[in-house]
Design a protein around this motif. Structure first.
Motif, PDB file in Angstrom:
ATOM      1  N   UNK A  87       0.839  -1.199   0.000  1.00 19.07           N
ATOM      2  CA  UNK A  87       0.000   0.000   0.000  1.00 19.07           C
ATOM      3  C   UNK A  87       0.873   1.248   0.000  1.00 19.07           C
ATOM      4  N   UNK A  88       0.508   2.216  -0.846  1.00 21.54           N
ATOM      5  CA  UNK A  88       1.277   3.451  -0.977  1.00 21.54           C
ATOM      6  C   UNK A  88       0.566   4.654  -0.382  1.00 21.54           C
ATOM      7  N   UNK A  89      -0.755   4.658  -0.431  1.00 20.20           N
ATOM      8  CA  UNK A  89      -1.500   5.857  -0.047  1.00 20.20           C
ATOM      9  C   UNK A  89      -2.934   5.471   0.259  1.00 20.20           C
ATOM     10  N   UNK A  90      -3.536   6.158   1.218  1.00 22.24           N
ATOM     11  CA  UNK A  90      -4.960   6.009   1.471  1.00 22.24           C
ATOM     12  C   UNK A  90      -5.538   7.385   1.757  1.00 22.24           C
ATOM     13  N   UNK A  91      -6.692   7.668   1.165  1.00 24.07           N
ATOM     14  CA  UNK A  91      -7.441   8.895   1.447  1.00 24.07           C
ATOM     15  C   UNK A  91      -8.844   8.467   1.843  1.00 24.07           C
ATOM     16  N   UNK A  92      -9.254   8.809   3.061  1.00 26.07           N
ATOM     17  CA  UNK A  92     -10.529   8.351   3.604  1.00 26.07           C
ATOM     18  C   UNK A  92     -11.414   9.531   3.965  1.00 26.07           C
ATOM     19  N   UNK A  93     -12.721   9.291   3.914  1.00 26.52           N
ATOM     20  CA  UNK A  93     -13.684  10.363   4.181  1.00 26.52           C
ATOM     21  C   UNK A  93     -13.885  10.616   5.662  1.00 26.52           C
ATOM     22  N   UNK A  94     -13.725   9.579   6.489  1.00 18.44           N
ATOM     23  CA  UNK A  94     -13.968   9.727   7.918  1.00 18.44           C
ATOM     24  C   UNK A  94     -13.344   8.566   8.669  1.00 18.44           C
ATOM     25  N   UNK A  95     -13.633   8.501   9.980  1.00 17.62           N
ATOM     26  CA  UNK A  95     -13.032   7.475  10.811  1.00 17.62           C
ATOM     27  C   UNK A  95     -13.458   6.069  10.445  1.00 17.62           C
ATOM     28  N   UNK A  96     -14.706   5.897  10.009  1.00 16.08           N
ATOM     29  CA  UNK A  96     -15.174   4.555   9.657  1.00 16.08           C
ATOM     30  C   UNK A  96     -14.468   4.058   8.401  1.00 16.08           C
ATOM     31  N   UNK A  97     -14.353   4.916   7.390  1.00 14.49           N
ATOM     32  CA  UNK A  97     -13.658   4.527   6.160  1.00 14.49           C
ATOM     33  C   UNK A  97     -12.200   4.211   6.447  1.00 14.49           C
ATOM     34  N   UNK A  98     -11.578   4.994   7.316  1.00 11.93           N
ATOM     35  CA  UNK A  98     -10.178   4.736   7.651  1.00 11.93           C
ATOM     36  C   UNK A  98     -10.049   3.438   8.443  1.00 11.93           C
ATOM     37  N   UNK A  99     -11.003   3.193   9.362  1.00  9.92           N
ATOM     38  CA  UNK A  99     -10.974   1.946  10.123  1.00  9.92           C
ATOM     39  C   UNK A  99     -11.160   0.745   9.203  1.00  9.92           C
ATOM     40  N   UNK A 100     -12.036   0.883   8.192  1.00 13.31           N
ATOM     41  CA  UNK A 100     -12.244  -0.198   7.235  1.00 13.31           C
ATOM     42  C   UNK A 100     -10.958  -0.473   6.457  1.00 13.31           C
ATOM     43  N   UNK A 101     -10.247   0.592   6.093  1.00 11.03           N
ATOM     44  CA  UNK A 101      -8.962   0.418   5.413  1.00 11.03           C
ATOM     45  C   UNK A 101      -7.954  -0.255   6.334  1.00 11.03           C
ATOM     46  N   UNK A 102      -7.882   0.220   7.597  1.00 13.15           N
ATOM     47  CA  UNK A 102      -6.915  -0.348   8.539  1.00 13.15           C
ATOM     48  C   UNK A 102      -7.175  -1.837   8.770  1.00 13.15           C
ATOM     49  N   UNK A 103      -8.448  -2.218   8.795  1.00 12.87           N
ATOM     50  CA  UNK A 103      -8.784  -3.638   8.942  1.00 12.87           C
ATOM     51  C   UNK A 103      -8.264  -4.436   7.746  1.00 12.87           C
ATOM     52  N   UNK A 104      -8.417  -3.881   6.568  1.00 11.57           N
ATOM     53  CA  UNK A 104      -7.952  -4.587   5.362  1.00 11.57           C
ATOM     54  C   UNK A 104      -6.432  -4.722   5.371  1.00 11.57           C
TER      55      UNK A 104
END
Length: 265
Positions: A87-104
């Motif tokens: 993974x190189x980069x992540x841009x998330x809309x809020x805490x839930x989207x970021x948490x979903x990314x972190x889980x992945x």
């Protein structure tokens, strides 16, 4: 341009019809991309304006929140991957989207990885999420997510995915074409940004104002690889395993490795 080629498509010579049809389709796709970009930026600007004239007690709106609103979803995230799957980069809309990314990132399975792995799109809701992702699905449900759609960023130069989430069950796949149009617009934004960088070498653009380049994770992977005498893939697997065992985010374990001298081996 599209209208011109559409008009000419029925004209002679007949041998030119396929070319004119292809050109008309190309320009219609470009039109759709530009319109999607315009709508997203206008929506983001309106959200910023409302925030600015209020008491500004809330967090500043981020661009990916406009993406989620445009698609009628609760939250959204874009993830970019390297050629070897890192993974190189992540841009998330809020805490839930970021948490979903972190889980992945932690578990190593989920919609973004499915898309980058070759699927044209992913749409799952309810029990289907658990069937598709035995570990990620239940964890996503605990975040309050009931439906997810993921589409690839359509570019030969990029490996990435747009994932959108909602707490509503019974998601219909009609959202997929709209998500694909938005993903095309975002991919174009990313490619254009690579030609205009800031002094520190980071891409410029609204999308990147709130992006996380996962620098802490990458630095920790390198440090673990040196400490344990292993390759980078194994080092990342060690970070994931320690985070999973301790119920922590990978980024938190990475921070401890860098700042606190935390040893994994």
């Amino acid at each position: 341009m599209a209208a011109k080629y559409e008009t000419q498509a029925t004209q002679r010579p007949e041998s030119m019809r396929p070319f004119r049809q292809r050109m008309a389709e190309l320009h219609r796709r470009i039109e759709g991309r530009h319109l999607a970009c315009a709508r997203l930026h206008r929506l983001h600007a309106l959200r910023l304006q409302r925030w600015y004239i209020s008491d500004q007690a809330t967090l500043r709106p981020v661009f990916m929140a406009a993406v989620a609103q445009h698609l009628g979803m609760d939250c959204a995230a874009v993830t970019l991957f390297g050629q070897t799957g890192e993974e190189l980069l992540v841009a998330a809309s809020d805490g839930i989207a970021r948490a979903a990314h972190d889980l992945e990132l932690l578990i190593g399975e989920g919609p973004a990885r499915d898309v980058v792995g070759g699927r044209e799109f992913v749409a799952a809701d309810g029990a289907d999420m658990t069937m598709r992702w035995p570990q990620y699905g239940p964890a996503l449900t605990e975040l309050g997510v009931q439906s997810v759609v993921a589409v690839p960023l359509p570019s030969a130069r990029l490996l990435g995915a747009l994932c959108v989430f909602t707490s509503r069950a019974g998601l219909r796949t009609e959202i997929t074409p709209a998500a694909e149009t938005v993903a095309d617009a975002l991919a174009n934004t990313l490619l254009l940004a690579s030609h205009g960088t800031a002094d520190d070498g980071a891409p410029q653009g609204t999308l990147f104002d709130d992006a996380d380049y996962l620098a802490v994770v990458h630095q920790a992977v390198g440090m673990v690889a040196v400490q344990c005498g292993c390759d980078l893939d194994t080092a990342l697997a060690l970070l994931r395993a320690r985070a999973f065992a301790g119920g922590s985010a990978v980024s938190e374990i990475a921070r401890r490795v860098l700042e606190d001298g935390y040893q994994l081996c």
